[in-house]
Design a protein around this motif. Structure first.
Motif, PDB file in Angstrom:
ATOM      1  N   GLY A 141      30.243  24.731  24.464  1.00  0.00           N
ATOM      2  CA  GLY A 141      28.883  24.769  23.932  1.00  0.00           C
ATOM      3  C   GLY A 141      28.885  24.740  22.412  1.00  0.00           C
ATOM      4  N   SER A 142      30.070  24.892  21.805  1.00  0.00           N
ATOM      5  CA  SER A 142      30.198  24.790  20.349  1.00  0.00           C
ATOM      6  C   SER A 142      30.602  23.349  20.037  1.00  0.00           C
ATOM      7  N   GLY A 143      29.638  22.541  19.575  1.00  0.00           N
ATOM      8  CA  GLY A 143      29.908  21.127  19.322  1.00  0.00           C
ATOM      9  C   GLY A 143      30.941  20.926  18.229  1.00  0.00           C
ATOM     10  N   SER A 144      30.894  21.789  17.213  1.00  0.00           N
ATOM     11  CA  SER A 144      31.836  21.623  16.100  1.00  0.00           C
ATOM     12  C   SER A 144      33.286  21.818  16.560  1.00  0.00           C
ATOM     13  N   ALA A 145      33.486  22.488  17.691  1.00  0.00           N
ATOM     14  CA  ALA A 145      34.839  22.663  18.234  1.00  0.00           C
ATOM     15  C   ALA A 145      35.454  21.309  18.605  1.00  0.00           C
ATOM     16  N   ARG A 198      22.907  27.407  18.183  1.00  0.00           N
ATOM     17  CA  ARG A 198      22.293  26.782  19.360  1.00  0.00           C
ATOM     18  C   ARG A 198      20.766  26.777  19.225  1.00  0.00           C
ATOM     19  N   ILE A 199      20.224  27.892  18.771  1.00  0.00           N
ATOM     20  CA  ILE A 199      18.770  27.950  18.575  1.00  0.00           C
ATOM     21  C   ILE A 199      18.380  27.033  17.413  1.00  0.00           C
ATOM     22  N   GLY A 200      19.214  27.016  16.371  1.00  0.00           N
ATOM     23  CA  GLY A 200      18.959  26.119  15.238  1.00  0.00           C
ATOM     24  C   GLY A 200      18.893  24.665  15.670  1.00  0.00           C
ATOM     25  N   HIS A 201      19.811  24.260  16.555  1.00  0.00           N
ATOM     26  CA  HIS A 201      19.823  22.871  17.046  1.00  0.00           C
ATOM     27  C   HIS A 201      18.508  22.548  17.774  1.00  0.00           C
ATOM     28  N   VAL A 207      33.173  30.780  -0.390  1.00  0.00           N
ATOM     29  CA  VAL A 207      32.594  31.856  -1.188  1.00  0.00           C
ATOM     30  C   VAL A 207      31.658  32.664  -0.291  1.00  0.00           C
ATOM     31  N   VAL A 208      32.119  33.863   0.088  1.00  0.00           N
ATOM     32  CA  VAL A 208      31.342  34.701   1.004  1.00  0.00           C
ATOM     33  C   VAL A 208      30.371  35.546   0.171  1.00  0.00           C
ATOM     34  N   VAL A 209      29.082  35.306   0.355  1.00  0.00           N
ATOM     35  CA  VAL A 209      28.075  36.113  -0.349  1.00  0.00           C
ATOM     36  C   VAL A 209      27.414  37.115   0.602  1.00  0.00           C
ATOM     37  N   ASP A 210      27.578  36.875   1.903  1.00  0.00           N
ATOM     38  CA  ASP A 210      27.094  37.823   2.911  1.00  0.00           C
ATOM     39  C   ASP A 210      27.985  37.682   4.145  1.00  0.00           C
ATOM     40  N   GLY A 211      28.727  38.738   4.438  1.00  0.00           N
ATOM     41  CA  GLY A 211      29.691  38.670   5.533  1.00  0.00           C
ATOM     42  C   GLY A 211      29.132  39.067   6.887  1.00  0.00           C
ATOM     43  N   SER A 212      27.829  39.355   6.966  1.00  0.00           N
ATOM     44  CA  SER A 212      27.316  39.806   8.266  1.00  0.00           C
ATOM     45  C   SER A 212      27.091  38.620   9.214  1.00  0.00           C
ATOM     46  N   ALA A 213      27.126  38.939  10.498  1.00  0.00           N
ATOM     47  CA  ALA A 213      26.937  37.890  11.510  1.00  0.00           C
ATOM     48  C   ALA A 213      25.522  37.331  11.398  1.00  0.00           C
ATOM     49  N   LYS A 214      25.369  36.019  11.682  1.00  0.00           N
ATOM     50  CA  LYS A 214      24.034  35.438  11.512  1.00  0.00           C
ATOM     51  C   LYS A 214      23.079  35.893  12.618  1.00  0.00           C
ATOM     52  N   ALA A 237      31.802  20.939   8.053  1.00  0.00           N
ATOM     53  CA  ALA A 237      31.137  19.644   8.201  1.00  0.00           C
ATOM     54  C   ALA A 237      30.620  19.160   6.849  1.00  0.00           C
ATOM     55  N   LEU A 238      30.866  17.888   6.563  1.00  0.00           N
ATOM     56  CA  LEU A 238      30.346  17.268   5.335  1.00  0.00           C
ATOM     57  C   LEU A 238      29.071  16.489   5.676  1.00  0.00           C
ATOM     58  N   ILE A 239      29.034  15.885   6.859  1.00  0.00           N
ATOM     59  CA  ILE A 239      27.777  15.400   7.463  1.00  0.00           C
ATOM     60  C   ILE A 239      27.573  16.307   8.675  1.00  0.00           C
ATOM     61  N   LYS A 240      26.449  16.979   8.709  1.00  0.00           N
ATOM     62  CA  LYS A 240      26.251  18.074   9.666  1.00  0.00           C
ATOM     63  C   LYS A 240      25.728  17.599  11.020  1.00  0.00           C
ATOM     64  N   TYR A 241      26.233  18.251  12.035  1.00  0.00           N
ATOM     65  CA  TYR A 241      25.652  18.130  13.384  1.00  0.00           C
ATOM     66  C   TYR A 241      24.540  19.178  13.434  1.00  0.00           C
ATOM     67  N   TRP A 242      23.299  18.704  13.545  1.00  0.00           N
ATOM     68  CA  TRP A 242      22.179  19.655  13.581  1.00  0.00           C
ATOM     69  C   TRP A 242      21.093  19.054  14.455  1.00  0.00           C
ATOM     70  N   GLY A 243      21.012  19.508  15.674  1.00  0.00           N
ATOM     71  CA  GLY A 243      20.103  18.930  16.673  1.00  0.00           C
ATOM     72  C   GLY A 243      20.923  18.256  17.757  1.00  0.00           C
ATOM     73  N   MET A 244      20.499  18.473  19.018  1.00  0.00           N
ATOM     74  CA  MET A 244      21.268  17.915  20.139  1.00  0.00           C
ATOM     75  C   MET A 244      20.494  16.804  20.837  1.00  0.00           C
ATOM     76  N   SER A 245      21.240  15.851  21.415  1.00  0.00           N
ATOM     77  CA  SER A 245      20.592  14.844  22.262  1.00  0.00           C
ATOM     78  C   SER A 245      20.718  15.257  23.726  1.00  0.00           C
ATOM     79  N   ASP A 246      21.708  16.103  24.031  1.00  0.00           N
ATOM     80  CA  ASP A 246      21.933  16.534  25.410  1.00  0.00           C
ATOM     81  C   ASP A 246      22.508  17.955  25.369  1.00  0.00           C
ATOM     82  N   THR A 247      21.661  18.934  25.662  1.00  0.00           N
ATOM     83  CA  THR A 247      22.106  20.326  25.534  1.00  0.00           C
ATOM     84  C   THR A 247      23.120  20.693  26.623  1.00  0.00           C
ATOM     85  N   LYS A 248      22.976  20.068  27.795  1.00  0.00           N
ATOM     86  CA  LYS A 248      23.872  20.392  28.897  1.00  0.00           C
ATOM     87  C   LYS A 248      25.310  19.991  28.584  1.00  0.00           C
TER      88      LYS A 248
END
Ligand code: DP6
Length: 333
Positions: free
Chosen positions: A143-147, A197-200, A185-192, A13-24
């Motif tokens: 549930g993955s909006g970026s999909a 979803r919680i971030g949104h 550029v991977v500086v940390d390969g571990s899962a977040k 994403a170059l303009i990010k989706y961050w925050g939902m208007s409708d979680t359902k």
């Protein structure tokens, strides 16, 4: 019995989706704009089984063997398939196999590519689905909006209009319009540790969140124009401002979400220096510590060489703008 195999790309994403208007319905609070990738793709094979069989779900490992999907992946796929079935009315049991062409332990999110691949395979196997926008909406059912954006190639916008039940992604320009590279550029390969979803959900608690919504109106318009005009300097300014703002919102959420690591900033500083030296390069980030360095084909070799010299880099994935989902002739089983 029928069978289909597909690939579907990840996107940045170059303009990010961050925050939902409708979680359902997985609808975003703001419009987003992404670049579809070419090398980071998910592959998926679906085969219909006899009526009384249970679904079978496999992951194809790097050595080419199929193994039962781990419980978390299995749950995500089962959920997505259940929703796809509900809106299509096709209930036949399935054998499902999936894999990624990029390293799965690299901290690169595979939900956009994985869930869009599953939606595309499902829709292709069972034919046209009852909706004006089958694919983008079907991908988002996961549930993955970026999909929702991964179903198209090139530069893609997702309006996320809450008044439109389908709210499909749209192509702004084809990949051939501007063949940009993305050096991941991977500086940390571990899962977040904290899911998007919680971030949104948490984004709304940032005192800067409402201001961001106001600023995005003009930023979105300007970025569209800059892409259509192939104006890299303008794209770079907007993309970096947006990447910083995503993390500003995350860091100022309650409780805060902090993704950056020292090497994240090393990449950012180095790329800014490269730009001052006259190279077309800029950095963006997902909700994680890894950097995506965008650059033009003309300056790609120099930018790549400079990134290779940085300390703290675990892995570099050389990707570029790409096409949307494809039907494949080779199956995973
Ligand atoms: C920061 O809810 O689509 O990448 O399901 O983990 O892929 P995943 O996340 P999703 O949120 C994406 C958040 C983002 C920005 C973006 O891709 O627009």
């Amino acid at each position: 019995m029928s069978k289909i195999s597909v690939s579907s790309p990840s996107n940045i994403a170059l303009i990010k989706y961050w925050g939902m208007s409708d979680t359902k319905r997985t609808l975003p609070a703001n419009r987003s704009l992404s670049m579809t990738l070419s090398r980071c793709v998910s592959l998926c094979t679906l085969e219909t089984l006899g009526d009384s069989s249970p679904d079978e779900i496999y992951w194809r490992g790097e050595d080419g063997t199929l193994e039962p999907a781990d419980p978390i992946m299995r749950l995500g796929i089962e959920d997505h398939v259940r929703r796809l079935r509900q809106c299509s009315d096709f209930w036949q049991p399935l054998r499902i196999a999936t894999t990624n062409t990029f390293p799965t332990s690299a901290g690169i999110t595979s939900s956009a590519s994985g869930f869009s691949a599953l939606a595309f395979a499902f829709a292709s196997l069972f034919g046209q689905l009852p909706s004006t926008d089958p694919l983008s909406g079907l991908a988002r059912l996961s549930g993955s909006g970026s999909a929702a954006r991964s179903v198209l190639g090139g530069f893609v916008t997702w309006p996320g209009d809450a008044d439109d039940p389908h709210s499909p992604a749209r192509q702004l320009a084809a990949a051939s319009h501007w063949p940009l590279h993305d050096i991941i550029v991977v500086v940390d390969g571990s899962a977040k540790a904290t899911s998007s979803r919680i971030g949104h959900q948490r984004a709304l608690s940032s005192p800067f969140y409402q201001r961001r919504q106001q600023l995005l109106v003009e930023r979105f318009r300007n970025l569209q124009h800059a892409i259509l005009a192939r104006d890299f300097a303008r794209v770079a300014d907007i993309v970096e401002c947006e990447a910083i703002e995503l993390h500003l919102i995350a860091m100022s959420s309650v409780p805060p979400l902090f993704y950056w690591q020292p090497a994240t900033l090393s990449v950012f500083y180095r790329v800014q220096q490269l730009r001052r030296d006259g190279l077309d390069a800029c950095t963006t980030f997902d909700a994680g510590p890894n950097a995506h360095v965008l650059c033009t084909p003309e300056h790609y070799p120099q930018v790549l060489a400079a990134i290779r010299e940085l300390d703290g880099v675990q892995q570099i994935i050389q990707d570029r703008i790409g096409e949307g989902p494809q039907v494949l002739t080779q199956a995973l089983f």
